[in-house]
Scaffold this active site. Sequence first.
Site: not given
Lengths: 72, 72, 72, 72, 72, 72
Positions: B7, C1-3
């Site tokens: 994500e 903002m990586p997840y």
Amino acid sequence: MPYVKIELTREGVSREQKQVLIKGVTDLITNTLNKDPHLTHVVIQEIDLDDWGYAGEQTSVLRERGISANKK
Amino acid sequence: MPYVKIELTREGVSREQKQVLIKGVTDLITNTLNKDPHLTHVVIQEIDLDDWGYAGEQTSVLRERGISANKK
Amino acid sequence: MPYVKIELTREGVSREQKQVLIKGVTDLITNTLNKDPHLTHVVIQEIDLDDWGYAGEQTSVLRERGISANKK
Amino acid sequence: MPYVKIELTREGVSREQKQVLIKGVTDLITNTLNKDPHLTHVVIQEIDLDDWGYAGEQTSVLRERGISANKK
Amino acid sequence: MPYVKIELTREGVSREQKQVLIKGVTDLITNTLNKDPHLTHVVIQEIDLDDWGYAGEQTSVLRERGISANKK
Amino acid sequence: MPYVKIELTREGVSREQKQVLIKGVTDLITNTLNKDPHLTHVVIQEIDLDDWGYAGEQTSVLRERGISANKK
């Protein structure tokens, strides 16, 4: 290290409501667990009404029948 | 049987960058764990800036303030 | 903002292999997208063999039949 | 309390097919586990072909090469 | 139809803290969006410290070095 | 390329019931969408009753009060 995913039907959630959710969830988690907010991410995902099924029916069909998800 | 979900905030990730991520993650996992790549799926999901909250703020608001997620 | 979420069958992945995956995915993403690693989270989730289905069969059943997910 | 997420490549899934999936998954789960359908949610998420990687390649590239995911 | 997933590192979250999170998230969402709480599900998932990576390191390694996720 | 995640409360789901779910979901999706089952993965995740919230309450509390999720 909290990560939160909020999935909602796409029914006109405003930018301001999203900010309320993000701020509220972050405060709740960081206060309850004493976590650093800089390690807390919250992701909102809106789902089209054709793509959310409840009790075996598409939400779009339920809405056409006048069945809402609103509070009573 | 690995499945990977990546994500990212939607900030101009190109088709080529996505291919680099997919190839790189697949190689890393299949080499580290000796897994068949034909059993390895990688899914990328871009998230609008209004929908990703960090430290209680929408990323869109952070960007308006000049706060980026870039490497320093 | 990586997840990033990595789901794997639970088949003896070591602590060291997990560290290789976490470091490798973080480096790949932060280098490819020029992202700050302090905004990058990677979560590994191991799944029991009874709980992962492939082609309509439990992986535990496939393993009993001698079918592995290893590279050829 | 079942919640189901179905991720699919975006390749022309119709509204009717989605309804078949939602009804079928709900019936299967509620019958197999004797669960109340009013506690069963099914969410479908379509993924663009550039965003789904298989065996290290984007699905969009595989389709350009004539490799489909159809039954044989 | 909201569904919320909260992922946390497994570091001694009590049953009472989980109840505070569940009640708080449900109230926040149903009040902000005027949604029926009977359509709102919240799932908490605790992740072992070896399985959560931050900035390329396992959280278990960060904790051994005395780096916590607590508020400052 | 379908991937399906089924989240259930942990309440005694047997290995055989899991196999029925995996086979049933795979058949449903591959028949409805004409997909190759070898590209179809189904993952089941059981959630402890303390970790699943419904209408603002932990499922464990609801069960203690005699409220089940069974079909009526």
